[in-house]
Design an enzyme around this catalytic site. Structure first.
Site, PDB file in Angstrom:
ATOM      1  N   ASP A 191       0.969  -1.061   0.046  1.00 22.16           N
ATOM      2  CA  ASP A 191       0.120   0.019  -0.014  1.00 22.16           C
ATOM      3  C   ASP A 191       0.908   1.288   0.145  1.00 22.16           C
ATOM      4  OD1 ASP A 191      -2.355   1.456  -0.007  1.00 22.16           O
ATOM      5  OD2 ASP A 191      -2.694   1.366   2.249  1.00 22.16           O
ATOM      6  N   HIS A 237       2.856   3.160  -8.711  1.00 22.23           N
ATOM      7  CA  HIS A 237       2.735   1.605  -9.284  1.00 22.23           C
ATOM      8  C   HIS A 237       3.890   1.190 -10.102  1.00 22.23           C
ATOM      9  CE1 HIS A 237      -1.492   1.787  -7.553  1.00 22.23           C
ATOM     10  NE2 HIS A 237      -1.846   2.434  -8.514  1.00 22.23           N
ATOM     11  N   LEU A 265      10.866 -20.564  -3.884  1.00 24.22           N
ATOM     12  CA  LEU A 265       9.596 -19.969  -3.502  1.00 24.22           C
ATOM     13  C   LEU A 265       8.465 -19.866  -4.104  1.00 24.22           C
ATOM     14  CD1 LEU A 265       8.927 -17.422  -1.766  1.00 24.22           C
ATOM     15  CD2 LEU A 265       9.622 -15.920  -3.509  1.00 24.22           C
TER      16      LEU A 265
HETATM   17  C1  FPP Z   1      -1.893  -0.213  -3.490  1.00 20.44           C
HETATM   18  O1  FPP Z   1      -1.287   1.395  -3.461  1.00 20.44           O
HETATM   19  C2  FPP Z   1      -1.441  -0.689  -4.588  1.00 20.44           C
HETATM   20  C3  FPP Z   1      -1.980  -1.339  -5.588  1.00 20.44           C
HETATM   21  C4  FPP Z   1      -3.431  -1.295  -5.630  1.00 20.44           C
HETATM   22  C5  FPP Z   1      -1.340  -2.087  -6.926  1.00 20.44           C
HETATM   23  C6  FPP Z   1      -0.069  -2.788  -6.204  1.00 20.44           C
HETATM   24  C7  FPP Z   1       0.600  -2.951  -7.652  1.00 20.44           C
HETATM   25  C8  FPP Z   1       1.892  -2.863  -7.744  1.00 20.44           C
HETATM   26  C9  FPP Z   1       2.920  -2.769  -6.700  1.00 20.44           C
HETATM   27  C10 FPP Z   1       2.765  -2.955  -9.102  1.00 20.44           C
HETATM   28  C11 FPP Z   1       2.671  -4.385  -9.803  1.00 20.44           C
HETATM   29  C12 FPP Z   1       2.472  -5.539  -9.132  1.00 20.44           C
HETATM   30  C13 FPP Z   1       3.052  -6.684  -9.515  1.00 20.44           C
HETATM   31  C14 FPP Z   1       2.774  -7.931  -8.498  1.00 20.44           C
HETATM   32  C15 FPP Z   1       3.703  -6.905 -10.749  1.00 20.44           C
HETATM   33  P1  FPP Z   1      -2.613   2.626  -3.438  1.00 20.44           P
HETATM   34  O2  FPP Z   1      -2.785   2.963  -4.863  1.00 20.44           O
HETATM   35  O3  FPP Z   1      -3.686   2.189  -2.683  1.00 20.44           O
HETATM   36  O4  FPP Z   1      -1.840   3.659  -2.910  1.00 20.44           O
HETATM   37  P2  FPP Z   1      -2.508   4.913  -1.840  1.00 20.44           P
HETATM   38  O5  FPP Z   1      -2.965   4.160  -0.658  1.00 20.44           O
HETATM   39  O6  FPP Z   1      -1.377   5.847  -1.377  1.00 20.44           O
HETATM   40  O7  FPP Z   1      -3.599   5.462  -2.784  1.00 20.44           O
END
Ligand code: FPP
Length: 253
Positions: A21, A38, A132
């Site tokens: 997050d 992201h 893993l």
């Molecule tokens: C949450 O941060 C994150 C996500 C919803 C997406 C996670 C994706 C990645 C790390 C990239 C790709 C992953 C893989 C496994 C290839 P948020 O957007 O909710 O952040 P915020 O709370 O600050 O708005």
């Protein structure tokens, strides 16, 4: 700073689950659009996977896209799906080189066809790997999973394949998307939020929780080591008393 050498090798968690997050906030703080966060989150994924493989952790589950994430702006959803596709394409070779087996849980049929096809291909290619197990939770939510399990059970009961007396905790496990995956010992959530957000609600019953202020794109192996070191200081009682745990440790040594 905790180093890898400081961790107790015989007390490593078998399964670590992570709610990644803070990507959006990380990007905004730098004056960039959310998608920039992201994209930079992929480096954190890579370092965490590599560190878990090196440590000999058996399972790592990453909450990459929740059922609720479909409600984000269309442009963000599309960007996340493209990023997922690009990352799977780019990293499958590295997974093979590092003996990592890719798996996925969630409503995979709801993913864009191209993503589910590439994902399936990567899962098939890494199937024989024995190191893993990297589990991506995609279009996943625990309530969806539990309802789905109940539907499947009721359908089997209707066909006379199971009876109400067959239903218990172990049996219920077999109907979850995690049926072949042991429950996590450690859950990490980044970005300072202290919620479970519909992630593995059944499986987290006795999991140790670790919350860190670090935003996901900044998360690196040293943060992982800090989480594991914290976990190793916990006393896991599973409903028993502290004395019972100490007595059984002493009688086994
Ligand atoms: C949450 O941060 C994150 C996500 C919803 C997406 C996670 C994706 C990645 C790390 C990239 C790709 C992953 C893989 C496994 C290839 P948020 O957007 O909710 O952040 P915020 O709370 O600050 O708005």
């Amino acid at each position: 700073m905790i180093t890898k050498e400081q961790l107790e090798k015989e007390k490593l968690p078998n399964h670590i689950a992570i709610i990644m997050d803070g990507n959006g906030r990380w990007a905004r703080r730098k004056g960039n659009p959310r998608v920039f966060g992201h994209k930079n989150g992929v480096a954190a994924v890579r370092d965490t996977v590599e560190a878990c493989a090196e440590l000999g952790i058996n399972y790592l589950t990453l909450y990459a896209f929740s059922t609720e994430n479909w409600n984000r702006p269309r442009t963000e959803v599309d960007a996340l799906m493209s990023l997922l596709l690009a990352t799977i394409n780019k990293e499958t070779k590295t997974l093979l080189e590092n003996n990592v087996q890719l798996r996925a849980i969630g409503d995979l049929d709801s993913l864009p066809r191209k993503v589910s096809r590439e994902l399936k291909e990567a899962i098939d290619k890494t199937h024989g790997n024995t190191g893993l197990k990297l589990v991506l939770a995609l279009s996943y939510s625990a309530r969806w999973e539990i309802v789905n399990a109940v539907k499947n059970m009721v359908s089997e009961a209707g066909k006379g394949l199971i009876s109400i007396d067959d239903i218990d905790v172990n049996n219920f496990n077999h109907y979850l998307t995690t049926k072949d995956i042991p429950d996590p010992e450690l859950l990490i959530r980044t970005s300072g939020e202290t919620r479970i957000s519909n992630f593995l609600l059944w499986q987290l019953a006795y999991t140790e929780m670790y919350f860190t202020e670090t935003l996901w794109p900044d998360f690196r192996r040293e943060h992982l080591y800090a989480a594991i070191a914290d976990y190793q200081c916990r006393e896991r009682r599973f409903g028993k008393t502290s004395e019972q745990i100490t007595d059984s440790v002493n009688s086994n040594s």
